[in-house]
Enzyme design. Structure first.
Site, short mmCIF file in Angstrom:
data_model
loop_
_atom_site.label_atom_id
_atom_site.label_comp_id
_atom_site.label_asym_id
_atom_site.label_seq_id
_atom_site.Cartn_x
_atom_site.Cartn_y
_atom_site.Cartn_z
N THR A 153 1.74 9.58 -2.69
CA THR A 153 1.93 8.38 -1.87
C THR A 153 2.92 8.62 -0.73
O THR A 153 2.77 8.05 0.36
CB THR A 153 2.39 7.19 -2.74
OG1 THR A 153 3.55 7.57 -3.47
CG2 THR A 153 1.30 6.77 -3.70
N GLU A 167 8.73 5.11 7.94
CA GLU A 167 8.74 5.06 9.40
C GLU A 167 8.90 6.40 10.10
O GLU A 167 8.44 6.57 11.22
CB GLU A 167 9.84 4.09 9.85
CG GLU A 167 9.49 2.66 9.47
CD GLU A 167 10.65 1.72 9.63
OE1 GLU A 167 10.63 0.92 10.55
OE2 GLU A 167 11.60 1.80 8.81
N GLY A 204 13.79 6.96 2.49
CA GLY A 204 12.53 6.27 2.74
C GLY A 204 11.64 7.04 3.70
O GLY A 204 12.12 7.74 4.59
N GLY A 244 0.81 -1.21 0.00
CA GLY A 244 0.00 0.00 0.00
C GLY A 244 0.84 1.26 0.00
O GLY A 244 0.31 2.37 0.00
#
Lengths: 733, 330
Positions: A630, A700, A697, A477
């Site tokens: 996203t 997190e 990234g 997702g």
């Protein structure tokens, strides 16, 4: 040397492009692991142990077997043999994949409350579940240790590993603390948590001789393939794992848990395709969650706010049957320029299921304690909490003086403060109201290290102008396929619509697991390299100035392909070794991380202590953003999860028995829509020069600092420091 | 879930006959609680009698200003009904505080009365529970007791009744109409639910063969009524404490008061002690506090729910204050 291709379209990177699998998911065309039909499919259900440690002395399956439709009931008396998992090796990361060390249904031993002790296979799901409730198990219980807080005094220092040290120091922090002009010190606790992905763990397993096909809700296709081959003693080449769609993981689907193994075992034993869809309770009982923690943070400062001492220690648990130590105190090595630093992580071992990664393992908990303590210090000094942070903003990595690959936290705070309206805040606790509501504003730093691992990729360009990117990464997702399509499109100078990405299948080139916020960067690096190779090949075919398709057409070549990495056994091994060396080298050279500033406003009811978050602004430094839609979704999702962690989420493990007592969404309180305010997410879009395309990234970092910001806002609203999560209303009465 | 037989009843008489000689039968209304409990193997009926098609879906005005509510009126329909919204705001608010929109669309008024506790140990087949398994013990005592009771509990059971709707009904002097093949009778809502004592598995005055057919509300003492629910998240959570209150004042004095508490007791808790203190007292925060103190004097807590006594006190005071501070109190 490569030449510049003529650009046939606008750059796709950075655009808010709709996710490529959006239509399939919203129309129901996307098939998840429990939705694959097979002729003769049988359904499985698990029977869970109800003691935390002991032996099974008798197991009676007569009544269960008599339920119409039951095919078999597997127990340790009749289950096929299972090979033990291998010892963890850095050269084969799949050795990290085992959820627990238990030989499921190959032993009469029970190691945690919830361990599967039998599997019912039946023609229908209802028959399987009805029969599972009728399996009678008699136990000889043994003494067990399940009470985390009671066990805390027995904690032992955590050993370090390749990626994480158990402790670190600079100078003598305790001595500096003792003589610091200004000091704050606190004990903080966080409870156990569970991931609660919308899709419960599910597996469909089909054997054909020694060949195995598995549809599984997994974050780690390659690990699962290797692990199943090992446990069932078949060649890995014959094992295929298919997982193009996964309904959320958050770390809970990174390891291989008993449900997956028992489905494969049940299919082996019955000779039929078998599907297991865990109940929500089944997920709680057979998949690890986030460890609870106790933490001590002590800060010493001069009256100008400069930190002289930073001490951050933690205790967490691992299961006696497995689990991973977490980097609870990691941020304290990187975020503040303290003269003396001491961090130390400690562990206790419990007779509970292994703990496992959950969104920002360690850091989500650690940033709560550290950021709440920094806020306490700001009040002790009478200083604005952002000003205090800026006065301690380091030039180099505080613990060891390494260079930061990128560090724009000052800019993130400036941007966030402006969007949030931090200047309107009056610092005195209880000084802001809206009607009867007490209003509080809090701030905290978000921080999460950036990693990259080995990924193999092939890219094929066809004469019709289409591009095919192939890599066995996983999509839960996050928008991974969309991002890689954007990256490949720009690298080849083609429209993003002409790029197709194949992923989620172990027959594709090797990808790392989706975890640690490193999948996009890892795959991107290889996609870029493969595209570059492809362009070199293309350059040999024709002159510059034409579209890639036109070059191929004129040269009479139907397609061109370029690969990065080799999927042979040797190729993987050398690739892994090379990558590990690079990882360690990079780690010595730079400190790489995502960071950000979290701002929130809370309202607290002065009568009841009910706390609601009313506003959120976050400004992140996550390098270059590949997909504006996203990426922001992921960051926002992290914040939502953090709000749950701060205010309501807690897995209730009964300290008398080790049994989870709220294994469901009714009583484990994730935030509902009404708990979530509008969340304003901003990012700096400054490329990290050491990362592929400059991207870092985003999976997190969003959750880090959230609980700290909320605790600080609650203090601002009420004058109360709540150091134990979740901040429930009883703590404010 | 175990295998059971299913009967669909076209009318009340068939429904009643279907359970008359069937000791282990259950009526199925909206199924929002029963089906969950069957899935958890807590409820294990042999026969399920589907009453969802019975013609018990009316909301009618009664002579004298009261209302009769059919047992199968859906929660969402009742909450939205003009009669309820204008005359009994406390009831409409209570319903809308409960569950989720989807559940309220299914759940029936009669079923809501018979909702079972959310005690974690009641739901867990591996734990001792006197309510689920008489004389097996109570694992909740000494365990997680955040959603447990502080009033009316016993050493055998400390579970709470989870309904919001029933708390409002208790404050509104509702009566429950029940029917069996033996006839029809009426039970005051406050006498419908039983305290656990030494028989926590007996939860209501309803006999196994009886069906709830209607709820009747007398004319309200005032249209100024309110429901306040305090919980761990903004929606979709059971009450830690809830207060249903109706208050009428004149000349600065309380002339009539109705007060009931949720989340704190094994039944919807009509706060008679508090009402006694309020009646004739000045409509001030001091009186409200005295009333709350009187009601909670008998409260006993576990480690995990001590806070509920103070929370209930504060919520009672805040709710009564809200009812008098909107400018309409004199």
């Amino acid at each position: 040397m490569t030449r510049t291709l003529p650009r046939t379209s606008e750059p796709a990177v950075g655009k808010p492009i709709d996710r490529v699998d959006g239509t399939a998911k919203t129309t129901g065309a996307a098939r998840f692991a429990a939705e694959h039909p097979y002729p003769g499919l049988a359904h499985a259900a698990l029977v869970h142990a109800t003691i935390s440690r002991g032996r099974i002395t008798a197991i009676d399956t007569t009544e269960a077997a008599a339920i119409p439709g039951v095919v078999t009931v597997l127990t340790h008396h009749n289950a096929p043999a299972l090979k033990p998992p291998r010892k963890v090796s850095p050269l084969d990361l799949s050795t990290m994949a085992s959820g627990t060390s238990v030989a499921y249904l190959n032993t009469d031993e029970v190691h945690w409350d919830g361990q599967p002790v039998a599997v019912v296979v039946a023609e229908t799901l209802t028959a399987a579940r009805e029969a599972a409730a009728l399996v009678k198990v008699v136990y000889a219980p043994m003494r067990s240790t399940v009470d985390f807080l009671a066990e805390e005094p027995n904690a032992r220092p955590q050993k370090g590993n390749l990626l994480m040290s158990g402790s670190a120091k600079k100078g003598d922090a305790e001595a500096a603390l003792a003589t610091a002009p200004v000091r704050v010190e606190g004990r903080f606790t966080t409870p156990p948590h569970h991931h609660n992905a919308i899709e419960p763990h599910a597996t469909t397993a089909v054997w054909d001789g020694d060949r195995l096909t598995v549809h599984d809700a997994t974050q780690s296709i390659d690990w699962l393939r290797s692990h199943l081959a090992l446990r069932f003693d078949v060649p890995a080449e014959g094992v295929r794992v298919i997982a193009p769609f996964v309904g959320g993981g958050f770390g809970g689907k990174a390891m291989i848990w008993p449900g997956t193994i028992l489905t494969v075992m049940a299919a082996r034993a019955t000779g039929r395709p078998v599907r297991l869809l865990l109940t929500r309770e089944g997920v709680y009982r057979t998949v690890g969650g986030r460890t609870p923690s106790t933490q001590r943070v002590a800060l010493g400062a001069r009256t100008d706010g400069r930190l002289t001492a930073l001490v951050h220690t933690s205790v967490t648990y691992t299961g006696r049957v497995g689990g991973s130590p977490e980097q609870v105190t990691s941020q304290s090595k990187h975020v503040y320029d303290a003269e003396n630093i001491l961090v130390r992580q400690n562990l206790v071992e419990l007779d509970l299921i292994s703990n496992t990664s959950m969104r920002a393992p360690g850091d989500a908990m650690g940033t709560f304690a550290l950021e709440a303590a920094i806020d306490e210090l700001a009040y002790e000094l009478g200083m604005d909490p952002i000003e205090l942070r800026m006065r301690n903003e380091p030039e180099r990595n505080p613990i060891d003086g390494r260079r930061f690959a990128n560090r724009n936290l000052r800019e993130a705070y400036r941007l966030g403060a402006e969007r949030f309206g931090w200047a309107d805040r009056t610092p005195e606790p209880g000084s802001m109201r809206d009607g009867r509501w007490l209003v509080g504003m809090g701030v905290a730093t978000a921080f999460h290290p950036a990693w990259q691992f080995l990924a193999n990729v092939t890219v094929r360009l066809s004469v019709d102008g289409t591009v095919l990117v192939r890599c066995g990464f996983q999509e839960m997702g996050m928008g991974g396929a969309t991002a890689q399509a954007q990256i490949a499109a720009d690298a080849l100078g083609v429209p993003v619509e002409s790029v197709r990405v194949e992923y989620g299948d172990s027959t594709l080139p090797l990808s790392p697991a989706a975890g640690g916020s490193m999948q996009t960067a890892s795959v991107a690096s290889s996609v870029l390299a493969a595209c570059q190779k492809l362009r070199r090949k293309l350059a040999k075919l024709g002159p510059p100035g034409e579209t890639p398709a036109a070059v191929l057409a004129r040269a009479g070549v139907p397609s061109l392909e370029a690969s990065v990495g080799s999927d042979s056994r040797l190729g993987r091994l050398t690739g892994q070794a090379r990558f590990l060396a690079k990882l360690l080298r990079d780690q010595r050279r730079w400190m790489r991380a995502a960071s950000g500033a979290q701002f929130c406003e809370v309202r607290v009811d002065p009568d009841t202590g009910e706390t609601r978050v009313s506003r959120w602004t976050a400004a992140f430094d996550v390098g270059r953003v590949i997909n504006a839609k996203t990426a922001v979704s992921q960051l926002r999702g992290g914040i939502v999860m953090g709000i749950g962690m701060a205010l309501s989420e807690e897995t209730l493990v009964d300290p008398r028995t080790g049994r989870i007592m709220n294994p469901g969404l009714g009583e484990y309180h994730v935030p509902v829509h009404a708990d979530i305010p509008p969340i304003d997410v901003a990012y700096l879009d400054e490329p990290d020069p050491t990362m592929p395309l400059g991207l870092i990234g985003v999976g997190e970092v969003g959750i880090t600092g959230v609980a700290g910001a909320i605790a600080n806002a609650v203090h601002h609203a009420t004058g109360r420091r709540i150091r134990d999560l979740p901040i429930t209303l009883d703590k404010l009465l | 879930m175990r295998t059971f037989s299913y009967v669909r009843a076209p009318d009340v008489e068939t429904a009643l006959r279907a359970v008359a000689d069937e000791p282990n039968a259950k009526f199925l209304g909206g199924g929002t609680n029963l089906v969950d409990l069957m899935r958890e193997n807590v409820e294990r009926p042999d026969v399920v009698v589907d009453i969802s098609r019975l013609p018990l879906t009316g909301v009618e005005e009664l002579p004298g200003g009261g209302v009769r509510i059919g047992a199968l009126v859906r929660n969402s329909a009742l909450a939205a009904h003009p009669l309820i919204r204008t005359r009994y705001p406390v009831l409409s608010q209570a319903i809308l505080c409960g569950a989720s929109a989807q559940l309220r669309n299914m759940a029936t008024v009669g079923g809501n009365l018979l909702q079972r506790t959310r005690c974690l140990y009641f739901y867990d087949g591996a734990s001792a529970c006197n309510k689920r398994e008489p004389a097996s013990g109570c694992a909740a005592i000494g365990g997680f007791t955040r959603n447990h009771g502080v009033l009316g509990v016993s050493e055998h059971c400390i579970a709470t009744h989870p309904s919001d709707l029933c708390v409002a009904l208790a404050a509104l002097d509702a009566e429950v109409e029940v029917e069996s093949t033996r006839g029809t009778r009426r039970i005051p809502l406050t006498g419908f639910h039983r305290l656990p004592g030494s028989t926590p598995h007996v939860e209501s005055a309803l006999e196994p063969d009886e069906l709830v057919t209607a709820i009747e509300l007398p004319a309200p003492i005032t249209e100024r009524s309110r429901y306040r629910k305090v919980r761990d998240r903004a929606s979709y959570a059971f009450a830690l404490v809830s207060v249903a209150a109706a208050l009428e004042t004149g000349g600065g004095t309380v002339t009539a008061a109705r007060l009931a508490l949720g989340g704190v007791a094994p039944k919807p808790w009509r706060a008679v002690e508090a009402e006694r203190v309020l009646l004739g007292a000045p409509a001030t925060e001091e009186s409200f506090r005295a009333a709350a103190d009187a009601e909670l004097a008998a409260a006993t807590a576990q480690d995990g729910n001590t806070f509920k006594i103070e929370l209930a006190r504060r919520t009672i005071v805040a709710t009564l204050r809200d009812l008098t501070s909107d400018g309409s109190a004199t």
